[in-house]
Scaffold this motif. Structure first.
Motif, PDB file in Angstrom:
ATOM      1  N   LEU A  19      43.444   9.733 -23.570  1.00  0.00           N
ATOM      2  CA  LEU A  19      43.301  10.065 -22.158  1.00  0.00           C
ATOM      3  C   LEU A  19      43.557   8.838 -21.290  1.00  0.00           C
ATOM      4  N   ALA A  20      43.078   7.684 -21.740  1.00  0.00           N
ATOM      5  CA  ALA A  20      43.322   6.440 -21.005  1.00  0.00           C
ATOM      6  C   ALA A  20      44.814   6.118 -20.980  1.00  0.00           C
ATOM      7  N   LYS A  21      45.481   6.285 -22.118  1.00  0.00           N
ATOM      8  CA  LYS A  21      46.922   6.028 -22.181  1.00  0.00           C
ATOM      9  C   LYS A  21      47.695   6.987 -21.283  1.00  0.00           C
ATOM     10  N   LYS A  22      47.273   8.246 -21.280  1.00  0.00           N
ATOM     11  CA  LYS A  22      47.953   9.243 -20.453  1.00  0.00           C
ATOM     12  C   LYS A  22      47.841   8.887 -18.973  1.00  0.00           C
ATOM     13  N   ALA A  23      46.654   8.424 -18.567  1.00  0.00           N
ATOM     14  CA  ALA A  23      46.465   8.016 -17.173  1.00  0.00           C
ATOM     15  C   ALA A  23      47.379   6.844 -16.836  1.00  0.00           C
ATOM     16  N   ARG A  24      47.407   5.830 -17.705  1.00  0.00           N
ATOM     17  CA  ARG A  24      48.283   4.674 -17.466  1.00  0.00           C
ATOM     18  C   ARG A  24      49.742   5.093 -17.411  1.00  0.00           C
ATOM     19  N   ASP A  25      50.164   5.930 -18.348  1.00  0.00           N
ATOM     20  CA  ASP A  25      51.574   6.317 -18.411  1.00  0.00           C
ATOM     21  C   ASP A  25      51.983   7.162 -17.209  1.00  0.00           C
ATOM     22  N   GLY A  26      51.043   7.976 -16.705  1.00  0.00           N
ATOM     23  CA  GLY A  26      51.345   8.739 -15.504  1.00  0.00           C
ATOM     24  C   GLY A  26      51.584   7.836 -14.316  1.00  0.00           C
ATOM     25  N   LEU A  27      50.732   6.817 -14.161  1.00  0.00           N
ATOM     26  CA  LEU A  27      50.918   5.846 -13.084  1.00  0.00           C
ATOM     27  C   LEU A  27      52.209   5.059 -13.264  1.00  0.00           C
ATOM     28  N   THR A  28      52.491   4.682 -14.504  1.00  0.00           N
ATOM     29  CA  THR A  28      53.714   3.919 -14.783  1.00  0.00           C
ATOM     30  C   THR A  28      54.952   4.712 -14.396  1.00  0.00           C
ATOM     31  N   GLN A  29      54.940   5.993 -14.711  1.00  0.00           N
ATOM     32  CA  GLN A  29      56.095   6.829 -14.391  1.00  0.00           C
ATOM     33  C   GLN A  29      56.329   6.898 -12.885  1.00  0.00           C
ATOM     34  N   VAL A  30      55.243   7.028 -12.117  1.00  0.00           N
ATOM     35  CA  VAL A  30      55.381   7.101 -10.664  1.00  0.00           C
ATOM     36  C   VAL A  30      55.878   5.772 -10.099  1.00  0.00           C
ATOM     37  N   VAL A  31      55.263   4.664 -10.535  1.00  0.00           N
ATOM     38  CA  VAL A  31      55.666   3.352 -10.031  1.00  0.00           C
ATOM     39  C   VAL A  31      57.100   3.034 -10.435  1.00  0.00           C
ATOM     40  N   ARG A  32      57.463   3.411 -11.653  1.00  0.00           N
ATOM     41  CA  ARG A  32      58.831   3.158 -12.113  1.00  0.00           C
ATOM     42  C   ARG A  32      59.840   3.931 -11.262  1.00  0.00           C
ATOM     43  N   LYS A  33      59.509   5.171 -10.947  1.00  0.00           N
ATOM     44  CA  LYS A  33      60.416   5.991 -10.131  1.00  0.00           C
ATOM     45  C   LYS A  33      60.548   5.406  -8.722  1.00  0.00           C
ATOM     46  N   LEU A  34      59.422   5.082  -8.112  1.00  0.00           N
ATOM     47  CA  LEU A  34      59.462   4.504  -6.773  1.00  0.00           C
ATOM     48  C   LEU A  34      60.153   3.141  -6.774  1.00  0.00           C
ATOM     49  N   GLY A  35      59.896   2.372  -7.817  1.00  0.00           N
ATOM     50  CA  GLY A  35      60.474   1.038  -7.893  1.00  0.00           C
ATOM     51  C   GLY A  35      61.949   1.023  -8.205  1.00  0.00           C
ATOM     52  N   SER A  36      62.472   2.132  -8.703  1.00  0.00           N
ATOM     53  CA  SER A  36      63.893   2.203  -9.050  1.00  0.00           C
ATOM     54  C   SER A  36      64.745   2.611  -7.864  1.00  0.00           C
ATOM     55  N   GLU A  37      64.111   3.161  -6.835  1.00  0.00           N
ATOM     56  CA  GLU A  37      64.848   3.642  -5.678  1.00  0.00           C
ATOM     57  C   GLU A  37      65.175   2.481  -4.744  1.00  0.00           C
ATOM     58  N   GLN A  38      66.359   2.530  -4.195  1.00  0.00           N
ATOM     59  CA  GLN A  38      66.724   1.539  -3.189  1.00  0.00           C
ATOM     60  C   GLN A  38      66.098   1.972  -1.864  1.00  0.00           C
ATOM     61  N   PRO A  39      65.212   1.148  -1.284  1.00  0.00           N
ATOM     62  CA  PRO A  39      64.526   1.561  -0.067  1.00  0.00           C
ATOM     63  C   PRO A  39      65.440   1.543   1.154  1.00  0.00           C
ATOM     64  N   PRO A  40      65.148   2.425   2.125  1.00  0.00           N
ATOM     65  CA  PRO A  40      65.870   2.334   3.401  1.00  0.00           C
ATOM     66  C   PRO A  40      65.594   0.984   4.043  1.00  0.00           C
ATOM     67  N   ALA A  41      66.450   0.583   4.944  1.00  0.00           N
ATOM     68  CA  ALA A  41      66.301  -0.720   5.589  1.00  0.00           C
ATOM     69  C   ALA A  41      64.939  -0.848   6.237  1.00  0.00           C
ATOM     70  N   GLY A  42      64.245  -1.933   5.888  1.00  0.00           N
ATOM     71  CA  GLY A  42      62.950  -2.212   6.494  1.00  0.00           C
ATOM     72  C   GLY A  42      61.778  -1.512   5.851  1.00  0.00           C
ATOM     73  N   GLN A  43      62.021  -0.678   4.835  1.00  0.00           N
ATOM     74  CA  GLN A  43      60.909   0.028   4.194  1.00  0.00           C
ATOM     75  C   GLN A  43      60.317  -0.830   3.096  1.00  0.00           C
ATOM     76  N   PRO A  44      59.001  -0.909   2.992  1.00  0.00           N
ATOM     77  CA  PRO A  44      58.357  -1.762   1.981  1.00  0.00           C
ATOM     78  C   PRO A  44      58.410  -1.140   0.598  1.00  0.00           C
ATOM     79  N   ALA A  45      57.869  -1.868  -0.358  1.00  0.00           N
ATOM     80  CA  ALA A  45      57.808  -1.412  -1.749  1.00  0.00           C
ATOM     81  C   ALA A  45      56.812  -0.269  -1.877  1.00  0.00           C
ATOM     82  N   PRO A  46      56.670   0.321  -3.099  1.00  0.00           N
ATOM     83  CA  PRO A  46      55.770   1.450  -3.298  1.00  0.00           C
ATOM     84  C   PRO A  46      54.359   1.195  -2.804  1.00  0.00           C
ATOM     85  N   ALA A  47      53.732   2.280  -2.335  1.00  0.00           N
ATOM     86  CA  ALA A  47      52.351   2.165  -1.829  1.00  0.00           C
ATOM     87  C   ALA A  47      51.437   1.619  -2.900  1.00  0.00           C
TER      88      ALA A  47
END
Length: 357
Positions: free
Chosen positions: A323-351
């Motif tokens: 369950l702990a691993k699943k929680a970590r992996d779920g967060l990792t997937q979200v951060v990885r997806k957000l971090g892979s996107e090229q942000p619009p001009a002036g937009q900061p990194a993932p929340a």
């Protein structure tokens, strides 16, 4: 490696994000709606003291899957208050509402509820043994305000309300846990920052129950924000790193600090560093085996473009490590997806949670 110590310090208390079915509930559901919910964890509680250390009352509390919180508080006179909550209620303090209270359609009462806090409504029920026994033995508690109704499944209340009565008796007689000591729990309004809650929700962790750190000294807090997922304790700590800080070294230093605090056999398995357009991230699995028992910690490290270094952890025994691993992996997937996107001009990194400077 302190979240088990954190649980003791909090009495494993459930942080309350509160509110109620009245006009405030219309923010969450259409008018006239019935929000039926089941408890999502164990009932927790204990004695509460005033600022001078004198016993005042005992509490028993739980969170429900309809996003409401339910708390029972009982004083030495046998008087009981029911507290009900929902995140972001925004009620005006002191506002009063007519409140119908029913248990399985067999016990019926009419009370006046008071908004003690913007997100906390209190229903004083007085010394009503019939209602108390009804809630202890019944199946459903039905709270009906002027426009909406909340229905709580009373699973576990036989023991919870029995223990609540015993807590008061023991506190009055001088036995049992002392107010403010491990085993005591004061209901505290806890709402995670909007960005952090959104991140947890996107990772499939909607059931995360916030934990209050108010009663833990700042120098002993293992996280900036903490929560519970059933038997798993989670948290996050963030701080702004120097612009030239090496990410791999930041993670290594963190793992070394855990090793120093382990007090037993220690094993850390960090994954490779991932460098993405908007974040740098790394996962790790840690196992610590002190004399009192093995602890597993699933960790996600990530550093945003504004140099905020975040550490998400979920700690569990061997029985709940998946369950702990699943929680970590779920967060990792979200951060990885957000971090892979090229942000619009002036937009900061993932929340991310606010950095603690």
């Amino acid at each position: 490696m302190q979240s088990h110590l954190l649980a003791l310090a909090l009495g494993a208390a459930i942080g309350l994000s509160s509110g109620l079915p009245t006009a405030a509930l219309a923010q969450q559901a259409p008018a006239g709606a019935q929000l039926s919910g089941a408890p999502i964890g164990d009932w927790r509680g204990g004695p509460v003291a005033d600022p001078n250390g004198k016993f005042v009352y005992c509490v028993s509390e739980n969170r429900f899957d309809n996003k409401l919180a339910l708390v029972f508080a009982r004083n030495p006179n046998g008087e009981t208050n029911i507290l009900i909550g929902i995140p972001g209620a925004g009620m005006t303090q002191g506002t009063k509402f007519p409140m119908s209270v029913r248990v399985d359609e067999t016990v019926r009462r009419n009370f006046t509820a008071v908004a003690m806090e913007p997100d906390l409504l209190v229903v004083p029920t007085g010394k009503d043994d019939e209602l108390y026994e009804g809630m202890r033995k019944g199946s459903r508690l039905i709270m009906q305000g002027p426009t909406d109704t909340a229905i709580f499944q009373l699973r576990g209340t036989s023991k919870a309300l029995g223990d609540l009565r015993s807590c008061v008796q023991q506190a009055v007689s001088g036995g049992g846990p002392k107010p403010g000591a491990p085993g005591g729990a004061k209901p505290v309004a806890v709402i995670l920052p909007e960005g952090l809650r959104a991140l947890l929700d996107a990772a499939g962790l909607r059931q995360a129950v916030p934990l209050s750190l108010a009663n833990v000294p700042e120098d002993r807090r293992p996280a900036d924000f903490a929560w519970r997922l059933g038997p798993v304790f989670g948290g996050v700590r963030g701080h702004r790193a120097p612009p030239d800080a090496d990410f791999a070294m930041l993670t290594t230093n963190y793992l070394d600090a855990l090793k120093q605090r382990c007090g037993g056999e220690f094993k850390a398995d960090p994954a490779a560093v991932e460098t993405l357009p908007r974040v740098t991230l790394r996962t790790a699995m840690v196992a610590c085996t002190p004399p009192e028992g093995k602890i597993n910690v699933a960790i996600l490290f990530f550093k945003s473009q504004d140099n905020v270094f975040n550490v998400f952890f979920h700690e569990a025994s061997d029985a709940d490590v998946e369950l702990a691993k699943k929680a970590r992996d779920g967060l990792t997937q979200v951060v990885r997806k957000l971090g892979s996107e090229q942000p619009p001009a002036g937009q900061p990194a993932p929340a991310a949670p606010p950095a603690q400077n």
